[in-house]
Design an enzyme around this catalytic site. Structure first.
Site, short mmCIF file in Angstrom:
data_model
loop_
_atom_site.label_atom_id
_atom_site.label_comp_id
_atom_site.label_asym_id
_atom_site.label_seq_id
_atom_site.Cartn_x
_atom_site.Cartn_y
_atom_site.Cartn_z
N GLY A 17 0.69 -1.21 0.07
CA GLY A 17 -0.02 -0.12 0.02
C GLY A 17 0.92 1.20 -0.01
N GLY A 19 2.44 2.57 -2.49
CA GLY A 19 2.37 3.11 -3.59
C GLY A 19 3.46 2.64 -4.77
CB THR A 21 0.91 -0.36 -8.16
OG1 THR A 21 0.79 -1.51 -7.55
CG2 THR A 21 0.25 -0.63 -9.61
CB SER A 22 1.36 4.97 -7.84
OG SER A 22 0.06 4.66 -7.26
CG ASP A 44 0.86 -7.25 -5.70
OD1 ASP A 44 0.58 -8.15 -4.96
OD2 ASP A 44 0.97 -5.94 -5.15
N1 LIG Z 1 1.86 10.32 -4.00
C1 LIG Z 1 0.51 9.79 -3.85
N2 LIG Z 1 -0.32 10.74 -3.33
C2 LIG Z 1 -1.54 10.44 -3.30
N3 LIG Z 1 -1.89 9.09 -3.56
C3 LIG Z 1 -1.18 8.09 -3.77
C4 LIG Z 1 0.34 8.46 -4.02
N4 LIG Z 1 1.01 7.28 -4.22
C5 LIG Z 1 0.16 6.20 -4.40
N5 LIG Z 1 -1.30 6.97 -3.88
C6 LIG Z 1 -2.54 6.29 -3.78
O1 LIG Z 1 -2.29 5.37 -2.93
C7 LIG Z 1 -3.19 3.94 -3.33
C8 LIG Z 1 -2.10 2.75 -3.19
O2 LIG Z 1 -1.32 2.92 -4.10
P1 LIG Z 1 -0.72 1.53 -4.98
O3 LIG Z 1 -1.62 0.72 -5.31
O4 LIG Z 1 0.50 2.17 -5.86
O5 LIG Z 1 0.09 1.02 -3.80
P2 LIG Z 1 1.06 -0.60 -3.90
O6 LIG Z 1 2.18 -0.46 -2.89
O7 LIG Z 1 1.21 -0.88 -4.98
O8 LIG Z 1 -0.02 -1.52 -3.09
P3 LIG Z 1 -0.26 -2.86 -2.91
O9 LIG Z 1 0.75 -3.39 -2.17
O10 LIG Z 1 -1.54 -2.99 -2.23
O11 LIG Z 1 -0.21 -3.47 -4.48
C9 LIG Z 1 -3.75 4.32 -4.59
O12 LIG Z 1 -4.79 4.66 -4.50
C10 LIG Z 1 -2.95 5.35 -5.14
O13 LIG Z 1 -3.62 6.27 -5.94
#
Ligand SMILES: Nc1ncnc2c1ncn2[C@@H]1O[C@H](COP(=O)(O)OP(=O)(O)OP(=O)(O)O)[C@@H](O)[C@H]1O
Length: 720
Positions: A17, A19, A21-22, A44
């Protein structure tokens, strides 16, 4: 893949969570935008690539991502499917299928050996990480085939930390297990070949065995890929909370233990600066600060390049949003590289910021237009150097460009200019120390026996003694790190001067003069001095991980430089008018806190950077005479160099002389003349130059003119 472009793999991992993926998606967008055909892969188990791009990318095949001009493909590997494939291949050979089969044949002893492998357990409740190992191995299979050869960047959005850690130890485990299974199969095969032929199973077993062997080979490749420092980088993504940072630290430690190359840390969701915080935000900001400080002192994380990505107020979904995230994160990457550039600029030009109000007082208000023009020209000549480097992959340094254009003489000329510039900058630093310490302690005198030394000279000697041991250091990593503070120190000095004007009562009342034609040459030479840094641009360009952003870094640096120097010039001139000193700190009101901070800041900086200036000169002397292995001779050379700068600092009567000499002659040659003529020579056969040719010749002529007139202005520089 285009010839000469090496494929790079980026694995982004971290706590769930944060970010990942982002960041992975925005990094992939960035690569594609910079002309790299890219694949972004999700391994993932809980895919969110499709959500992130707001497109359906599922199905286990390469899917083109819409909304980009350059090729970007996404691949969501279905771990369940991949695992089933593995399970069926294994079962055919050594799993329950073979066990039953052997039992029925009365080969109980071998069946017991199978039990030791705990294969059934492995397949029925697979350990976390197995899915991912299989998924990554599947990707390897994809990207290794000829048709995917064009892709030069592969970005992996990996599973959360726990999975990743287990994944790292999995390849070894699986490698061993599958190896055992295969061996066992061979034994069974020889013991039961007669019976098997009756059942007609020989062919299918051999087929499955080949599949298993293939899987084993791919596992080994996954392991090698993770540890390949040349082509792979694991980027840890975290957020500024104590829990996430602790987990990142553990991940980083484990990655390092497994010899996985990890150099960068993305700190995502950092609260952007704000003038007015609500109570919640200010508490949150304090928490984040604590976590950020934790990163700085964490033994695992402190040495990573940390890139901050701000928390944005919208959900990051779809290509435009990812592109936006890319820009804000790229700015951070840029600013890291620009720090490198600025660090260099500061090494050489720590004094440029102090002399700029004086330059404006010499030329008058209208000369600000020249200041802007010089800035644009210097930025452009930086790009000319880049183009020269792009024309030949062997060119790595400024002297290499000289050699490319004019052979060995070109190299010698560039070396002379480079090293002289460094050497004179070292002298300037000594003079700067003497002047400013004398300003701080005006009544100090030094008595050595019967020898009475004046305050300023005494301080130059003292500064020389302080920096001498630093010149003996071979590893200047720590000093280089400290000198990054140069950027900050320039800002501090600007703020202190502003403070002195606005709050300490100096005011901004001086009108100045519109133009002073006689002073224009001095102003010009000092302006050039502010923008020069070209000697190490090629070295920085060579060492950049992503060279495609060099021009952006360059623009950013020049814009920042222009803003900072421009602001300093204007406020300094408004404060002191024609009475401004060549170092504005000498004008500041005595005894005020702002003056002290400004002076201390300008004092500490040169002390940390002095050794960095002398190092390249000492290194080339040692290389030239092949003395680098003789420690005592090396110390002697460095001491000799340091003493010579102190002696010259004591004998050069006025600070401005040195600034003018280096500014006009060396800087304009290195920043305008040499890049222009080298570029023209390297591209002499290009017919497309046209108008550009006229511009470059004009720049070369201006560079030569400033170099020459700089000599004639020395007489104009008299102490005020
Ligand atoms: N810099 C940021 N500012 C605002 N929101 C963000 C930012 N980075 C990520 N997010 C939001 O946080 C949420 C989780 O992001 P993301 O899916 O990229 O995380 P992840 O680490 O890949 O999660 P997981 O481990 O569950 O796959 C998404 O809704 C994304 O839009």
């Amino acid at each position: 893949m285009a010839a000469g472009v090496q494929r790079k793999y980026y694995m982004l991992g971290g706590k769930g969570g944060v970010g990942k993926t982002s960041c992975a998606a925005s990094l992939a967008v960035k690569f594609a935008n910079h002309g790299h055909p890219t694949i972004v892969v999700s391994t993932d188990p809980a895919h969110s690539l499709s959500d992130s791009f707001a497109q359906d990318l599922s199905g286990g095949n390469l899917v083109p991502v819409d909304g980009l001009d350059s090729p970007l493909y996404a691949l969501e590997i279905n771990p369940e499917k991949a695992r089933d494939e593995f399970r069926s291949a294994s079962q055919k050979n050594g799993g329950t299928g073979v066990k039953d089969f052997m039992d029925s044949m009365g080969l109980g002893m071998l069946a017991d050996q199978l039990g030791e492998l705990k294969l059934g357990e492995l397949l029925d409740s697979p350990p976390p990480g197995l899915d991912e190992a299989i998924a990554i191995s599947k990707v390897m299979q994809f990207v290794e085939s000829q048709e995917y050869n064009i892709f030069s960047r592969i970005v992996f959005d990996t599973a959360p930390t726990g999975h990743t850690l287990r994944l790292l130890s999995l390849p070894d485990f699986l490698d061993a297990s599958i190896g055992k299974i295969l061996k066992l199969r061979q034994k069974i095969a020889s013991a039961t070949s007669a019976i098997k032929s009756v059942f007609g199973k020989e062919e299918s077993q051999a087929d499955a065995s080949g599949k298993l062997e293939q899987l084993r080979e791919r596992m080994v490749k996954v392991r090698e890929l993770f540890r390949d420092t040349e082509s792979t980088e694991f980027i840890i993504v975290t957020i500024p909370t104590v829990m996430a940072v602790s987990e990142s630290s553990r991940l980083c430690g484990s990655l390092k233990k497994e010899s996985v190359p990890v150099r960068r840390l993305i700190v995502n969701q950092v609260l952007p600066p704000s003038a007015s915080d609500c109570k919640f935000c200010s508490m949150k900001r304090k928490d984040q600060m604590r976590a950020l400080q934790m990163i700085q002192s964490d033994p695992e994380l402190m040495n990573l390049n940390s890139i901050q990505a701000p928390l944005v107020d919208v959900e990051i979904r779809g290509v435009p949003a990812l592109r936006f995230m890319d820009t804000i994160t790229v700015i951070q990457v840029l600013s890291m590289d620009s720090l490198l550039l600025r660090q260099y600029e500061q090494n050489f030009k720590g004094v440029g910021i102090l002399s700029i109000p004086y330059a404006l007082s010499e030329g008058g208000w209208l000369s600000l237009a020249l200041f802007l023009l010089i800035g644009i020209i210097c930025c452009y000549t930086g790009l000319l150097l880049q183009r020269c480097m792009d024309s030949n992959s062997l060119v790595r340094t400024y002297p290499d460009i000289g050699e490319l254009a004019f052979g060995s003489w070109g190299r010698i000329v560039v070396c002379v200019f480079m090293y002289l510039e460094l050497y004179l900058a070292a002298i300037e630093f000594m003079i700067l120390e003497g002047d400013n310490l004398h300003k701080l302690f005006p009544t100090a005198n030094f008595n050595m026996g019967r020898l009475k030394i004046g305050g300023k000279q005494g301080f130059v000697l003292l500064a020389g003694l302080i920096v001498l041991p630093t010149t003996w250091l071979r590893s200047l990593g720590v000093l280089a790190y400290v000198s990054i503070g140069g950027v900050l120190s320039s800002l501090i000095v600007v703020c202190c001067v502003l403070w002195a004007g606005a709050i300490d009562g100096v005011g901004f009342h001086e009108k100045g003069i519109l133009v002073n034609w006689r002073g224009i040459p001095t102003a010009l030479s000092l302006y050039v001095f502010c923008f020069s840094g070209h000697s190490v641009f090629p070295t920085i360009y060579t060492s950049m991980k992503d060279r495609t952003i060099f021009s952006k870094v360059l623009y950013l640096c020049f814009v920042l430089c222009t803003l900072m120097y421009g602001l300093m010039a204007i406020i300094g001139y408004l404060m002191y008018g024609q009475a401004v000193n060549p170092q504005v700190t000498l004008n500041l009101p005595v005894g005020k806190l702002s003056s002290k901070i400004a002076i201390y800041t300008t004092l500490i900086n040169p002390l940390t950077k002095y050794a960095l200036l002398l190092m390249p000169i000492a290194n080339s002397i040692e290389d030239w005479f092949e003395l680098s292995k003789l420690r005592s001779i090396s110390i002697l050379i460095r001491t000799g160099l340091a003493i010579s700068t102190v002696v010259l600092a004591l004998t050069v009567p006025f600070f401005g002389y040195v600034v003018a000499l280096t500014g006009s002659f060396l800087s304009s040659t290195a920043t305008m003349l040499l890049p222009s003529i080298c570029y023209l020579k390297v591209f002499k056969n290009s017919r497309r130059l046209g108008m550009e040719l006229v511009i470059i010749i004009a720049i070369a002529a201006l560079g030569a003119a400033i170099a020459v007139i700089g000599e004639t202005i020395l007489d104009d520089l008299t102490p005020r």
